[in-house]
Design a protein around this motif. Structure first.
Motif, PDB file in Angstrom:
ATOM      1  N   LEU A  38       0.868  -1.171   0.000  1.00  0.00           N
ATOM      2  CA  LEU A  38       0.000   0.000   0.000  1.00  0.00           C
ATOM      3  C   LEU A  38       0.905   1.221   0.000  1.00  0.00           C
ATOM      4  CD1 LEU A  38      -2.947   0.988   0.102  1.00  0.00           C
ATOM      5  CD2 LEU A  38      -2.719   1.068   2.598  1.00  0.00           C
ATOM      6  N   VAL A  39       0.928   1.957  -1.111  1.00  0.00           N
ATOM      7  CA  VAL A  39       1.907   3.031  -1.295  1.00  0.00           C
ATOM      8  C   VAL A  39       1.209   4.301  -1.764  1.00  0.00           C
ATOM      9  CG1 VAL A  39       3.746   1.399  -1.849  1.00  0.00           C
ATOM     10  CG2 VAL A  39       2.347   2.349  -3.695  1.00  0.00           C
ATOM     11  N   LEU A  40       1.945   5.400  -1.748  1.00  0.00           N
ATOM     12  CA  LEU A  40       1.421   6.665  -2.244  1.00  0.00           C
ATOM     13  C   LEU A  40       1.248   6.587  -3.747  1.00  0.00           C
ATOM     14  CD1 LEU A  40       0.700   9.645  -1.611  1.00  0.00           C
ATOM     15  CD2 LEU A  40       3.095  10.194  -2.127  1.00  0.00           C
ATOM     16  N   GLY A  41       0.058   6.963  -4.231  1.00  0.00           N
ATOM     17  CA  GLY A  41      -0.221   6.960  -5.657  1.00  0.00           C
ATOM     18  C   GLY A  41      -0.722   8.311  -6.128  1.00  0.00           C
ATOM     19  N   GLY A  42      -1.021   8.364  -7.417  1.00  0.00           N
ATOM     20  CA  GLY A  42      -1.442   9.610  -8.051  1.00  0.00           C
ATOM     21  C   GLY A  42      -0.250  10.260  -8.723  1.00  0.00           C
ATOM     22  N   SER A  43      -0.408  10.588  -9.995  1.00  0.00           N
ATOM     23  CA  SER A  43       0.702  11.179 -10.749  1.00  0.00           C
ATOM     24  C   SER A  43       1.201  12.460 -10.099  1.00  0.00           C
ATOM     25  CB  SER A  43       0.246  11.461 -12.186  1.00  0.00           C
ATOM     26  OG  SER A  43       1.278  12.063 -12.946  1.00  0.00           O
ATOM     27  N   ALA A  44       0.275  13.308  -9.667  1.00  0.00           N
ATOM     28  CA  ALA A  44       0.685  14.575  -9.056  1.00  0.00           C
ATOM     29  C   ALA A  44       1.412  14.343  -7.744  1.00  0.00           C
ATOM     30  CB  ALA A  44      -0.539  15.460  -8.848  1.00  0.00           C
ATOM     31  N   ALA A  45       0.888  13.443  -6.914  1.00  0.00           N
ATOM     32  CA  ALA A  45       1.508  13.192  -5.612  1.00  0.00           C
ATOM     33  C   ALA A  45       2.911  12.624  -5.770  1.00  0.00           C
ATOM     34  CB  ALA A  45       0.636  12.241  -4.798  1.00  0.00           C
ATOM     35  N   ILE A  46       3.092  11.687  -6.701  1.00  0.00           N
ATOM     36  CA  ILE A  46       4.419  11.094  -6.903  1.00  0.00           C
ATOM     37  C   ILE A  46       5.390  12.133  -7.457  1.00  0.00           C
ATOM     38  CG2 ILE A  46       5.707   9.340  -8.181  1.00  0.00           C
ATOM     39  CD1 ILE A  46       3.155   7.601  -8.056  1.00  0.00           C
ATOM     40  N   THR A  47       4.919  12.978  -8.382  1.00  0.00           N
ATOM     41  CA  THR A  47       5.767  14.059  -8.890  1.00  0.00           C
ATOM     42  C   THR A  47       6.179  14.995  -7.761  1.00  0.00           C
ATOM     43  OG1 THR A  47       4.762  13.968 -11.091  1.00  0.00           O
ATOM     44  CG2 THR A  47       5.892  16.003 -10.490  1.00  0.00           C
ATOM     45  N   ALA A  48       5.210  15.373  -6.915  1.00  0.00           N
ATOM     46  CA  ALA A  48       5.524  16.275  -5.801  1.00  0.00           C
ATOM     47  C   ALA A  48       6.547  15.649  -4.859  1.00  0.00           C
ATOM     48  CB  ALA A  48       4.243  16.625  -5.050  1.00  0.00           C
ATOM     49  N   ALA A  49       6.377  14.366  -4.555  1.00  0.00           N
ATOM     50  CA  ALA A  49       7.330  13.684  -3.683  1.00  0.00           C
ATOM     51  C   ALA A  49       8.732  13.693  -4.292  1.00  0.00           C
ATOM     52  CB  ALA A  49       6.868  12.251  -3.433  1.00  0.00           C
ATOM     53  N   GLY A  50       8.818  13.437  -5.603  1.00  0.00           N
ATOM     54  CA  GLY A  50      10.112  13.447  -6.269  1.00  0.00           C
ATOM     55  C   GLY A  50      10.758  14.819  -6.269  1.00  0.00           C
ATOM     56  N   CYS A  51       9.956  15.859  -6.476  1.00  0.00           N
ATOM     57  CA  CYS A  51      10.482  17.229  -6.447  1.00  0.00           C
ATOM     58  C   CYS A  51      11.044  17.559  -5.071  1.00  0.00           C
ATOM     59  CB  CYS A  51       9.374  18.218  -6.808  1.00  0.00           C
ATOM     60  SG  CYS A  51       8.899  18.229  -8.546  1.00  0.00           S
ATOM     61  N   ALA A  52      10.305  17.195  -4.016  1.00  0.00           N
ATOM     62  CA  ALA A  52      10.771  17.476  -2.658  1.00  0.00           C
ATOM     63  C   ALA A  52      12.063  16.735  -2.358  1.00  0.00           C
ATOM     64  CB  ALA A  52       9.687  17.105  -1.653  1.00  0.00           C
TER      65      ALA A  52
END
Length: 302
Positions: A38-52
Motif C-alpha cells: 500500500l503506497v502513495l499513488g497519483g501522478s501529481a503526488a508522486i511528482t511532488a514527492a520526487g520534487c521534494a
C-alpha cells in the motif's frame, strides 16, 4: 522570493500494488499473491514527492477525503517534505487505485473519488503568487479542472509563473481541451503514445515540430531508452540508466520531478532532460512510485 519552487496540481491517492497470481478468476476461487504494498499513488503526488526529494520547496494542491485513505495520503506526503494544500471535498471518499502487476504488464482499477474534485478556481491568483512554477498532472481524471486549465495557465503566464503539463492517457481517446491548453503551456511532458495521440502526427519528431512551432518545449518519455526533447532552436536525447526493474509505476512522474528540479535550479535543457531520464529509471528499483526516487547525489553533475 516566492514561498514554493513548484506547485503541483492534481491527484493524490493510495495505490494498492498486488503481485503474483493477479488475473482474477471468479466463482469464489481464492488466489495466492507473492506481494502486496500500500503506497502513495497519483501522478501529481508522486511528482511532488520526487520534487521534494530533489530539494525543491514543493506544495501539492489536491483533494482528499476525511477518511482513512485521506489521512494516509496527507501524512505520507508531509513525511516526504511536501506541503499539502487540500481542497474540501465534502463526504466524497479519497480515490484508490488497485494495480494488478505482472512481470511485463499491469492492469489498474481506479475509484476516482476525490480525484475529480479540483476546480480551476482552486488555483487562485494568491496561490500563483506563492510559487515559481505550476505543474499539472492526470488531466483526464479531472475533467472540471481540465475544462478551465487554459485560463489557469494563461493567468500563470501573466503572473510570470512557468507551467508544465503531464496529461497521462485519456481513457476516452478524445484528447479534449488540448488545443486550448497547449498554447499556454511552457513544457509538455508526454510519453510517445500520448504525444502522437494529442497531435495525430505519424512520428514523435513530427508531433513535436507542430508543438514547438507554437513555442512549446516538448520532453518525451521514451521508456528504457530514456528521453527525447525538442524546443525552439534545439533538440536532444538522453539515455536511461540500466536497473533491475521491480515496479515501473510512477516512473514517468519521477521523470517529471527530475526535469523540474534541474530547470528550477537553473540547469539548461539538455541537462534537465538527462536528469529526467535518470530519475525516471532509478524510480523503478522498488515497489511503488516513491520508495526509490532519485536524490540529488544520484543525478549527473558536470
Amino acid at each position: 522570493m516566492p514561498e514554493f519552487d513548484v506547485l503541483v496540481v492534481g491527484d493524490a491517492n493510495p495505490d494498492l500494488l498486488l503481485r503474483g497470481d493477479v488475473r482474477p478468476r471468479f466463482g469464489q476461487q481464492e488466489q495466492l499473491l507473492t506481494g502486496a504494498d500500500l503506497v502513495l499513488g497519483g501522478s501529481a503526488a508522486i511528482t511532488a514527492a520526487g520534487c521534494a526529494r530533489l530539494g525543491l520547496r514543493t506544495a501539492l494542491l489536491t483533494a482528499v477525503g476525511k477518511d482513512f485513505f485521506g489521512t494516509l495520503v496527507r501524512d505520507h506526503l508531509a513525511s516526504l517534505g511536501v506541503r499539502v494544500l487540500a481542497v474540501e471535498s465534502g463526504d466524497t471518499p479519497t480515490g484508490l487505485t488497485v494495480v494488478l502487476a505482472e512481470p511485463d504488464d499491469r492492469a489498474m482499477l481506479t475509484l476516482p473519488g476525490t480525484i475529480a474534485a479540483l476546480r480551476p478556481s482552486d488555483v487562485t491568483a494568491e496561490l500563483l503568487s506563492r510559487t515559481r512554477h505550476v505543474h499539472v498532472a492526470s488531466l483526464y481524471l479531472q475533467p472540471v479542472l481540465a475544462a478551465g486549465l487554459a485560463g489557469v495557465f494563461a493567468a500563470a503566464r501573466t503572473a510570470g509563473v512557468s507551467t508544465s503539463l503531464d496529461t497521462n492517457w485519456d481513457p476516452t481517446g478524445e484528447w479534449s481541451w488540448m488545443p486550448e491548453i497547449l498554447p499556454h503551456t511552457d513544457v509538455f511532458l508526454p510519453n510517445a503514445a500520448e504525444l502522437l495521440a494529442v497531435t495525430g502526427a505519424a512520428s514523435p519528431s513530427a508531433a513535436a515540430e507542430q508543438l514547438v512551432a507554437n513555442g512549446a518545449t516538448v520532453v518525451m518519455k521514451d521508456g528504457a531508452r530514456g528521453a527525447q526533447a525538442w524546443w525552439p532552436g534545439g533538440s536532444c536525447t538522453a539515455p536511461g540508466v540500466p536497473v533491475q526493474v521491480v515496479d515501473a509505476v510512477g516512473a514517468g512522474d519521477s521523470f517529471n520531478a527530475g526535469f523540474l528540479a534541474a530547470r528550477l535550479s537553473g540547469r539548461d535543457l539538455p541537462s534537465a532532460v538527462s536528469w529526467a531520464a535518470v530519475a525516471g529509471s532509478l524510480s523503478t528499483r522498488a515497489a511503488g512510485g516513491t520508495a526509490a526516487q532519485a536524490t540529488p547525489d544520484d543525478l549527473p553533475h558536470p
